[in-house]
Scaffold this motif. Structure first.
Motif, mmCIF file in Angstrom:
data_model
loop_
_atom_site.group_PDB
_atom_site.id
_atom_site.type_symbol
_atom_site.label_atom_id
_atom_site.label_comp_id
_atom_site.label_asym_id
_atom_site.label_seq_id
_atom_site.Cartn_x
_atom_site.Cartn_y
_atom_site.Cartn_z
ATOM 1 N N ALA A 1 -84.912 34.977 -7.985
ATOM 2 C CA ALA A 1 -85.602 36.098 -8.623
ATOM 3 C C ALA A 1 -84.975 36.403 -9.981
ATOM 4 C CB ALA A 1 -85.549 37.334 -7.731
ATOM 5 N N LEU B 1 -86.785 36.197 -13.692
ATOM 6 C CA LEU B 1 -86.805 37.334 -14.613
ATOM 7 C C LEU B 1 -86.189 36.961 -15.959
ATOM 8 C CD1 LEU B 1 -85.784 40.040 -12.011
ATOM 9 C CD2 LEU B 1 -87.988 39.923 -13.185
ATOM 10 N N VAL C 1 -86.466 44.196 -6.595
ATOM 11 C CA VAL C 1 -86.832 44.193 -8.010
ATOM 12 C C VAL C 1 -87.829 45.322 -8.219
ATOM 13 C CG1 VAL C 1 -87.921 42.871 -9.867
ATOM 14 C CG2 VAL C 1 -86.421 41.715 -8.230
ATOM 15 N N VAL D 1 -89.610 36.839 -3.330
ATOM 16 C CA VAL D 1 -89.730 36.265 -4.670
ATOM 17 C C VAL D 1 -91.185 36.257 -5.129
ATOM 18 C CG1 VAL D 1 -89.335 34.181 -6.057
ATOM 19 C CG2 VAL D 1 -87.617 34.929 -4.416
ATOM 20 N N VAL E 1 -91.885 39.367 -6.875
ATOM 21 C CA VAL E 1 -91.334 39.347 -8.237
ATOM 22 C C VAL E 1 -92.317 38.646 -9.168
ATOM 23 C CG1 VAL E 1 -89.438 38.519 -9.693
ATOM 24 C CG2 VAL E 1 -88.960 39.404 -7.389
#
Length: 146
Positions: free
Chosen positions: A10, A14, A102, A115, A118
């Motif tokens: 993740a 990002l 997140v 994930v 995300v």
């Protein structure tokens, strides 16, 4: 120790979205523009409450949402149900928490232990950047004010 594969993946997604064209398969696009703050501590009960409000309405139990399958996580009748009880448990044992967490605090979105979630947050940011999504079209929780 908690499984660090998903949190690393993740974080890599990002970071890549900030430094490389996004989506990666379109080199003509610019990177996304957002503030990335990496916090390694566990969230407070107030933060957990806010994160719960950012999740789809199907996320009704704080215990099911935030607690991992780690062997030290209580099960059955010993499993905490309320946000404050979950927060207390994860303060004492961070391995009990699902990672990564997140949060797009500005956009009112969150992903917990997922994930794919995300990727969904990044896609919303991309759509907003590319003008495909107006602010009022963003799926915001009830009680959200702008």
């Amino acid at each position: 120790m908690f499984n660090s594969f998903r949190p690393r993946l993740a974080l890599n997604l990002l970071r890549a979205s900030l430094s490389s064209p996004y989506p990666q398969n379109n080199p003509e696009k610019k990177p996304l523009d957002f503030n990335l703050d990496v916090v390694e501590g566990v969230p407070t009960s107030d933060q957990l409450n806010t994160i719960m409000s950012y999740l789809p309405s199907g996320s009704i139990s704080p215990s099911m949402t935030f607690l991992s399958a780690h062997f030290a996580t209580p099960t059955g009748a010993d499993r905490p149900e309320g946000v404050k009880a979950v927060a207390k448990l994860v303060q004492e044992n961070p391995n009990a928490l699902k990672w990564p967490i997140v949060v797009d605090w500005n956009g009112g979105q969150a992903a917990v232990g997922d994930v794919e979630g995300v990727k969904g947050i990044l896609e919303t940011l991309r759509k907003r950047r590319d003008g495909e999504l107006k602010e009022e079209e963003v799926d915001q929780p009830k009680g959200w004010f702008t």
